[in-house]
Design an enzyme around this catalytic site. Structure first.
Site, PDB file in Angstrom:
ATOM      1  N   CYS A   1       0.833  -1.205   0.000  1.00 24.31           N
ATOM      2  CA  CYS A   1       0.000   0.000   0.000  1.00 24.31           C
ATOM      3  C   CYS A   1       0.863   1.248   0.000  1.00 24.31           C
ATOM      4  CB  CYS A   1      -0.901   0.015   1.220  1.00 24.31           C
ATOM      5  SG  CYS A   1      -1.777  -1.528   1.516  1.00 24.31           S
TER       6      CYS A   1
ATOM      7  N   TRP B   1      -6.353   2.104  -4.051  1.00 22.55           N
ATOM      8  CA  TRP B   1      -6.001   1.219  -5.174  1.00 22.55           C
ATOM      9  C   TRP B   1      -5.056   0.093  -4.758  1.00 22.55           C
ATOM     10  CZ3 TRP B   1      -4.586   6.534  -7.005  1.00 22.55           C
ATOM     11  CH2 TRP B   1      -5.677   7.180  -7.556  1.00 22.55           C
TER      12      TRP B   1
ATOM     13  N   GLY C   1     -13.009  -8.652 -35.873  1.00 22.14           N
ATOM     14  CA  GLY C   1     -14.237  -7.975 -36.308  1.00 22.14           C
ATOM     15  C   GLY C   1     -15.287  -7.983 -35.204  1.00 22.14           C
TER      16      GLY C   1
ATOM     17  N   GLU D   1       2.083   0.941 -11.199  1.00 22.70           N
ATOM     18  CA  GLU D   1       3.533   0.937 -10.993  1.00 22.70           C
ATOM     19  C   GLU D   1       4.247   1.939 -11.892  1.00 22.70           C
ATOM     20  OE1 GLU D   1       5.549  -2.530  -9.837  1.00 22.70           O
ATOM     21  OE2 GLU D   1       3.673  -3.619  -9.628  1.00 22.70           O
TER      22      GLU D   1
HETATM   23  C1  LIG Z   1      -5.993  -1.865 -10.672  1.00 27.07           C
HETATM   24  C2  LIG Z   1      -4.976  -1.069  -9.926  1.00 27.07           C
HETATM   25  C3  LIG Z   1      -4.144  -1.706  -9.011  1.00 27.07           C
HETATM   26  C4  LIG Z   1      -3.208  -0.969  -8.287  1.00 27.07           C
HETATM   27  N1  LIG Z   1      -2.444  -1.597  -7.328  1.00 27.07           N
HETATM   28  C5  LIG Z   1      -1.692  -0.842  -6.499  1.00 27.07           C
HETATM   29  C6  LIG Z   1      -1.047  -1.429  -5.377  1.00 27.07           C
HETATM   30  O1  LIG Z   1      -1.127  -2.632  -5.158  1.00 27.07           O
HETATM   31  N2  LIG Z   1      -0.353  -0.625  -4.527  1.00 27.07           N
HETATM   32  C7  LIG Z   1      -0.251   0.712  -4.739  1.00 27.07           C
HETATM   33  O2  LIG Z   1       0.386   1.389  -3.937  1.00 27.07           O
HETATM   34  N3  LIG Z   1      -0.834   1.312  -5.801  1.00 27.07           N
HETATM   35  C8  LIG Z   1      -1.557   0.566  -6.678  1.00 27.07           C
HETATM   36  N4  LIG Z   1      -2.188   1.169  -7.755  1.00 27.07           N
HETATM   37  C9  LIG Z   1      -2.049   2.612  -7.946  1.00 27.07           C
HETATM   38  C10 LIG Z   1      -1.257   2.992  -9.193  1.00 27.07           C
HETATM   39  O3  LIG Z   1       0.100   2.736  -9.004  1.00 27.07           O
HETATM   40  C11 LIG Z   1      -1.576   4.461  -9.508  1.00 27.07           C
HETATM   41  O4  LIG Z   1      -2.893   4.502 -10.024  1.00 27.07           O
HETATM   42  C12 LIG Z   1      -0.592   5.078 -10.488  1.00 27.07           C
HETATM   43  O5  LIG Z   1       0.648   5.251  -9.880  1.00 27.07           O
HETATM   44  C13 LIG Z   1      -1.067   6.412 -11.042  1.00 27.07           C
HETATM   45  O6  LIG Z   1      -1.454   7.286 -10.025  1.00 27.07           O
HETATM   46  P1  LIG Z   1      -2.867   8.046 -10.125  1.00 27.07           P
HETATM   47  O7  LIG Z   1      -3.898   7.021 -10.437  1.00 27.07           O
HETATM   48  O8  LIG Z   1      -3.049   8.862  -8.914  1.00 27.07           O
HETATM   49  O9  LIG Z   1      -2.763   8.980 -11.375  1.00 27.07           O
HETATM   50  P2  LIG Z   1      -2.217  10.494 -11.398  1.00 27.07           P
HETATM   51  O10 LIG Z   1      -0.891  10.551 -10.761  1.00 27.07           O
HETATM   52  O11 LIG Z   1      -3.282  11.396 -10.863  1.00 27.07           O
HETATM   53  O12 LIG Z   1      -2.050  10.717 -12.961  1.00 27.07           O
HETATM   54  C14 LIG Z   1      -3.139  11.051 -13.810  1.00 27.07           C
HETATM   55  C15 LIG Z   1      -2.566  11.297 -15.204  1.00 27.07           C
HETATM   56  O13 LIG Z   1      -1.655  12.406 -15.168  1.00 27.07           O
HETATM   57  C16 LIG Z   1      -0.391  12.001 -15.682  1.00 27.07           C
HETATM   58  N5  LIG Z   1       0.683  12.674 -14.967  1.00 27.07           N
HETATM   59  C17 LIG Z   1       0.820  12.848 -13.617  1.00 27.07           C
HETATM   60  N6  LIG Z   1       1.943  13.498 -13.343  1.00 27.07           N
HETATM   61  C18 LIG Z   1       2.569  13.747 -14.512  1.00 27.07           C
HETATM   62  C19 LIG Z   1       3.789  14.388 -14.902  1.00 27.07           C
HETATM   63  N7  LIG Z   1       4.623  14.888 -13.994  1.00 27.07           N
HETATM   64  N8  LIG Z   1       4.093  14.459 -16.221  1.00 27.07           N
HETATM   65  C20 LIG Z   1       3.271  13.934 -17.160  1.00 27.07           C
HETATM   66  N9  LIG Z   1       2.095  13.321 -16.862  1.00 27.07           N
HETATM   67  C21 LIG Z   1       1.754  13.212 -15.557  1.00 27.07           C
HETATM   68  C22 LIG Z   1      -0.335  10.490 -15.460  1.00 27.07           C
HETATM   69  O14 LIG Z   1       0.592   9.872 -16.316  1.00 27.07           O
HETATM   70  C23 LIG Z   1      -1.773  10.108 -15.744  1.00 27.07           C
HETATM   71  O15 LIG Z   1      -1.965   9.971 -17.122  1.00 27.07           O
HETATM   72  C24 LIG Z   1      -3.090   0.430  -8.513  1.00 27.07           C
HETATM   73  C25 LIG Z   1      -3.916   1.056  -9.459  1.00 27.07           C
HETATM   74  C26 LIG Z   1      -4.850   0.336 -10.148  1.00 27.07           C
HETATM   75  C27 LIG Z   1      -5.752   1.065 -11.118  1.00 27.07           C
END
Ligand SMILES: Cc1cc2nc3c(=O)[nH]c(=O)nc-3n(C[C@H](O)[C@H](O)[C@H](O)COP(=O)(O)OP(=O)(O)OC[C@H]3O[C@@H](n4cnc5c(N)ncnc54)[C@H](O)[C@@H]3O)c2cc1C
Length: 408
Positions: free
Chosen positions: A128, A162, A364, A388
């Site tokens: 987490c 998440w 298709g 990740e």
């Molecule tokens: C199914 C699933 C399983 C997961 N499992 C785990 C888990 O086991 N443990 C855990 O800790 N986390 C987990 N995660 C979390 C996951 O690692 C995060 O969702 C991921 O790191 C992206 O963070 P965010 O969703 O907050 O997106 P955000 O950081 O809010 O990003 C949103 C968008 O903005 C873009 N963006 C953000 N900053 C920048 C930048 N500086 N430059 C360019 N673009 C940028 C991103 O690329 C993305 O397209 C999981 C997520 C999912 C969906």
């Protein structure tokens, strides 16, 4: 150091074929059902434990394989079977790697076995790190761990989101802030033992893909853990924090933080998962193109279809090579001087998204229905460019590594 090789040895081929058999006979036939149910496929995990695929020994053997090809091979075969079920089987590994990367020998020996349980009573674990306001921006993490010296306990408060296996895990590994002044350098990882009061599951998410894998919030409300649950121990943490404070004073030399250490080690593994999904969709599309007839001939007889398949296979093979290279480098302690781990994850995950979309096109109307698996594979593939480290974050890591500049 093991020589880099592009070929599995005989023993590895045997393991690969065994994994492939499990993926084909047990995982693939169960995939559609668990995708619809959106529940953890406990019976499949149990089956994997019985045959020795869901076990600490098996993963340790693959993890420490000096060729670096062990973990990529496991991931590719299991995710070829189905991504959601495979993540339910290997999700525990992310937490285990968190302990391996940051823990003492005693912590590794105590906690990793409890993450897996045994074949008669399987358990899972969760890592987490992410929070509602701290996804890509790990430094804005707010979950706080405060040391209670009188009791030699850490008190942890915050909300994680998440988390794969969050709330259903026997052991949770939680990254928390121990020194807010140091940003991401002031983070540390903690073990939350089974049944610790104050830890509860928040909402469970309904997802686009990998629906057999459980993803949920984890709420930490005055969670108290013994001092021995700090990964790496207090002495090492104090030394690391002192170094970080010194460097901050001198002006910002980079120090690896706890969450990033876990992600760096696991990026090629995520790339290999993506290769597995991409290969699965490509194989379905190839067979379909050879058997589906339109205009009196198989559709693969058209260059428009055949060339797509040629591109798909080329990209999958290129992705696998990047993954194998990064994995070999990681296992043999070669530094990622050109962010090779991020390169492998970026290319493989984008390939999986592209290839699974092409597979739908080649099938298709059938590709668009749940009668065929490529629709599910395409939904599943979308996760690889997000978790990740998103593709944008991988590009950021690569560009910063290549240029040495703090590119934003
Ligand atoms: C199914 C699933 C399983 C997961 N499992 C785990 C888990 O086991 N443990 C855990 O800790 N986390 C987990 N995660 C979390 C996951 O690692 C995060 O969702 C991921 O790191 C992206 O963070 P965010 O969703 O907050 O997106 P955000 O950081 O809010 O990003 C949103 C968008 O903005 C873009 N963006 C953000 N900053 C920048 C930048 N500086 N430059 C360019 N673009 C940028 C991103 O690329 C993305 O397209 C999981 C997520 C999912 C969906």
């Amino acid at each position: 150091m093991a020589e880099f090789t592009m070929e599995l040895n005989d023993e590895q081929k045997e393991v690969r074929d065994w994994l492939h058999g499990f993926a084909a006979d047990v995982i693939r036939p169960a995939a559609a059902e668990w995708d619809e149910r959106e529940e953890t496929p406990w019976p499949v995990i149990q089956e994997a434990a019985k045959v020795g695929i869901y076990s600490l020994d098996f993963y340790a053997q693959q993890y420490f394989d000096a060729s670096g090809l062990g973990i990529p091979m496991v991931m590719e075969e299991l995710f070829w079977g189905d991504a959601g079920i495979a993540l339910s089987i290997v999700g525990t590994g992310l937490a285990a790697v968190g302990v391996l990367a940051n823990g003492t020998d005693e912590q590794i020996g105590t906690w990793i076995p409890q993450m897996y349980g045994d074949a008669n009573d399987v358990k899972v674990a969760a890592f987490c790190s992410s929070e509602p306001d701290a996804g890509s921006d790990v430094a804005s993490m707010r979950t706080r761990a405060v040391y209670d010296e009188a009791k030699d306990e850490w008190v942890i408060n915050g909300t994680k989101t998440w988390a794969t296996n969050g709330g259903i895990a026997n052991v949770h590994v939680v990254v928390a802030v121990v020194d807010p002044e140091l940003g991401s350098k002031g983070h540390a990882s903690f073990i939350i033992p089974p049944n610790t009061p104050g830890l509860s599951q928040g909402q469970k998410f309904k997802k686009h893909g990998i629906r057999a894998s459980h993803t949920a919030e984890v709420v930490l409300d005055d969670v108290r853990v013994p001092g021995s649950c700090l990964l790496g121990g207090k002495e090492k943490l104090d030394e690391r924090l002192a170094r970080a404070r010194e460097k901050a004073k001198k002006g910002g030399e980079r120090v690896k933080n706890a969450a990033m250490a876990t992600f760096e080690a696991s990026r090629p593994a995520v790339g290999a998962m993506a290769v597995g999904t991409a290969r699965a969709a490509y194989e379905v599309a190839l067979e379909y193109a050879q058997t589906r007839e339109q205009f009196g001939r198989p559709i693969i007889d058209n260059q428009g279809v055949a060339f797509q398949l040629a591109d798909m296979r080329t990209q999958i093979d290129a992705a696998r090579l990047l993954v194998w290279r990064a994995s070999w480098m990681a296992v043999n302690g070669k530094p990622f001087t050109a962010a090779e781990g991020s390169m492998s994850k970026l290319f493989a995950s984008e390939t999986a998204k592209k290839v699974t979309a092409q597979a739908i096109q080649i099938l298709g109307g059938n590709g668009y229905t749940r009668e065929y698996p490529v629709e599910r594979m395409h939904r599943d593939a979308a996760i690889y460019t997000i978790f990740e480290g998103t593709s944008e974050i991988q590009r950021l890591v690569i560009a910063r590594t290549l240029s040495g500049m703090p590119i934003r």
